[in-house]
Design a protein around this motif. Structure first.
Motif, PDB file in Angstrom:
ATOM      1  N   ARG A   1       0.838  -1.208   0.000  1.00  0.00           N
ATOM      2  CA  ARG A   1       0.000   0.000   0.000  1.00  0.00           C
ATOM      3  C   ARG A   1       0.868   1.251   0.000  1.00  0.00           C
ATOM      4  NH1 ARG A   1      -2.949  -3.141   3.714  1.00  0.00           N
ATOM      5  NH2 ARG A   1      -2.086  -1.997   5.487  1.00  0.00           N
TER       6      ARG A   1
ATOM      7  N   LEU B   1       2.216   1.835  -3.515  1.00  0.00           N
ATOM      8  CA  LEU B   1       1.167   2.302  -4.419  1.00  0.00           C
ATOM      9  C   LEU B   1       0.726   3.729  -4.084  1.00  0.00           C
ATOM     10  CD1 LEU B   1      -0.958  -0.942  -4.747  1.00  0.00           C
ATOM     11  CD2 LEU B   1       0.587   0.053  -6.443  1.00  0.00           C
ATOM     12  N   ALA B   2       0.808   4.102  -2.811  1.00  0.00           N
ATOM     13  CA  ALA B   2       0.495   5.487  -2.447  1.00  0.00           C
ATOM     14  C   ALA B   2       1.535   6.433  -3.030  1.00  0.00           C
ATOM     15  CB  ALA B   2       0.438   5.629  -0.924  1.00  0.00           C
ATOM     16  N   HIS B   3       2.780   5.974  -3.097  1.00  0.00           N
ATOM     17  CA  HIS B   3       3.853   6.790  -3.684  1.00  0.00           C
ATOM     18  C   HIS B   3       3.760   6.825  -5.204  1.00  0.00           C
ATOM     19  CE1 HIS B   3       7.860   8.476  -4.294  1.00  0.00           C
ATOM     20  NE2 HIS B   3       8.088   7.498  -5.153  1.00  0.00           N
ATOM     21  N   ASP B   4       3.452   5.657  -5.797  1.00  0.00           N
ATOM     22  CA  ASP B   4       3.374   5.547  -7.258  1.00  0.00           C
ATOM     23  C   ASP B   4       2.285   4.549  -7.620  1.00  0.00           C
ATOM     24  OD1 ASP B   4       3.638   5.243  -9.967  1.00  0.00           O
ATOM     25  OD2 ASP B   4       5.694   4.481  -9.915  1.00  0.00           O
ATOM     26  N   PRO B   5       1.072   5.038  -7.921  1.00  0.00           N
ATOM     27  CA  PRO B   5      -0.043   4.145  -8.232  1.00  0.00           C
ATOM     28  C   PRO B   5       0.223   3.205  -9.398  1.00  0.00           C
ATOM     29  CG  PRO B   5      -0.831   6.365  -7.822  1.00  0.00           C
ATOM     30  CD  PRO B   5       0.669   6.450  -7.907  1.00  0.00           C
ATOM     31  N   ALA B   6       1.185   3.543 -10.248  1.00  0.00           N
ATOM     32  CA  ALA B   6       1.487   2.707 -11.414  1.00  0.00           C
ATOM     33  C   ALA B   6       2.664   1.767 -11.169  1.00  0.00           C
ATOM     34  CB  ALA B   6       1.785   3.591 -12.622  1.00  0.00           C
TER      35      ALA B   6
ATOM     36  N   GLY C   1      -2.584  -5.545  -6.253  1.00  0.00           N
ATOM     37  CA  GLY C   1      -1.713  -4.554  -6.860  1.00  0.00           C
ATOM     38  C   GLY C   1      -0.266  -4.991  -6.901  1.00  0.00           C
TER      39      GLY C   1
ATOM     40  N   GLN D   1       6.226   4.910   2.081  1.00  0.00           N
ATOM     41  CA  GLN D   1       6.068   6.115   1.264  1.00  0.00           C
ATOM     42  C   GLN D   1       7.237   7.071   1.464  1.00  0.00           C
ATOM     43  OE1 GLN D   1       1.976   7.865   1.302  1.00  0.00           O
ATOM     44  NE2 GLN D   1       1.513   6.167   2.684  1.00  0.00           N
TER      45      GLN D   1
END
Length: 272
Positions: free
Chosen positions: A44, A47-52, A75, A202
């Motif tokens: 998580r 993904l919070a830092h870079d959703p892709a 993810g 993050q």
């Protein structure tokens, strides 16, 4: 961004005893869930830092079949099972940007460190590369650097955090428990440990340039101290391996990756 999340079990919040991490014990079944939750927290955070981001979660404990797939955050992909090359770091390659180490523990011989060992607690007493003693964190960080990745995060007990500060200055750490001995600790609630890991992941990914990871260029002089003389016998059948003391195996490896894989071989050959 591509991120490898290597997940061990001894450094997970609440884990203090060998039965906590050994399949077949009731405590193990609960703790593999907590292990999965801490891995999910790191996912998580990425993904919070870079959703892709592309994320590979590497099960890095024992025989690498501990994480609960349907409990793991979506993810990411999950790498599990053995045998496999590069063990705790399977999935590392020249395309990985950053590596997170979740649930890690102190190196063999660390005083008052929860379940401390290096690769195999039943075989290996110490590992040195070019004279520098390294535990699993240091070895894995060096391997990450070899492939061009930055080791950014380590979570575990307070002794693991101290080891990270020495072996990998600038790395972000999360202390999920304070060691009170080799099999005792004062730990966070599992949900709190996950909250802190998610936030720290993050933060860590914004500080890649601050990390000063161990770098081994060219040939690596490897020395591995084992626990009993009988553990050297099979290893001495490997061309180039020599005995540098009653309990010390030595070898000059072409690079840190070759040294890393040979340590795994020594551990396997020395097992009862």
């Amino acid at each position: 961004m591509r991120v490898l999340v290597s997940v061990d079990m001894e450094g997970v919040a609440g884990v203090v005893d060998p039965q906590d991490i050994s399949p077949g014990n009731p405590e193990y079944e609960r703790n593999r869930g907590y292990m999965t939750d801490e891995a999910s927290a790191a996912v998580r955070g990425v993904l919070a830092h870079d959703p892709a981001a592309e994320i590979v979660v590497c099960d890095a404990h024992a025989r690498f079949r501990n994480l609960v797939p349907d409990r793991l955050e979506q993810g990411c992909t999950l790498l599990r099972g053995s045998p496999r090359r590069l063990a705790m770091m399977t999935g590392i390659d020249s395309g990985v940007d950053a590596v997170c180490f979740v649930g890690y523990h102190g190196m063999a011989g660390t005083p008052d460190s929860v379940l401390a060992h290096t690769i195999s607690g039943g075989v290996i007493a110490q590992v040195r590369c070019n004279g520098v003693e390294l535990g699993e964190l240091g070895l894995n960080a060096a391997l990450a650097v070899h492939y061009g990745a930055v080791p950014v995060l380590a979570t575990g007990d307070d002794t693991l955090a101290a080891e990270a500060a020495s072996a990998v200055p600038g790395m972000t750490t999360v202390v999920v428990k304070t060691s009170r001995g080799s099999r005792a600790a004062e730990g966070l609630h599992p949900r709190e440990s996950c909250r802190r890991i998610e936030a720290a992941t993050q933060t860590a990914l914004t500080r890649l340039g601050d990390v000063q990871a161990p770098r081994f260029q060219g040939p690596v002089d490897l020395e591995v101290d084992v626990l009993r003389p009988s553990m050297t016998e099979r290893a001495l059948g490997i061309p180039g391996v020599g005995l540098r003391g009653p309990l010390t195996l030595g070898f000059t490896a072409t690079d840190i990756a070759a040294a890393y894989e040979l340590i795994e071989v020594f551990a396997a050959l020395g097992a009862p």
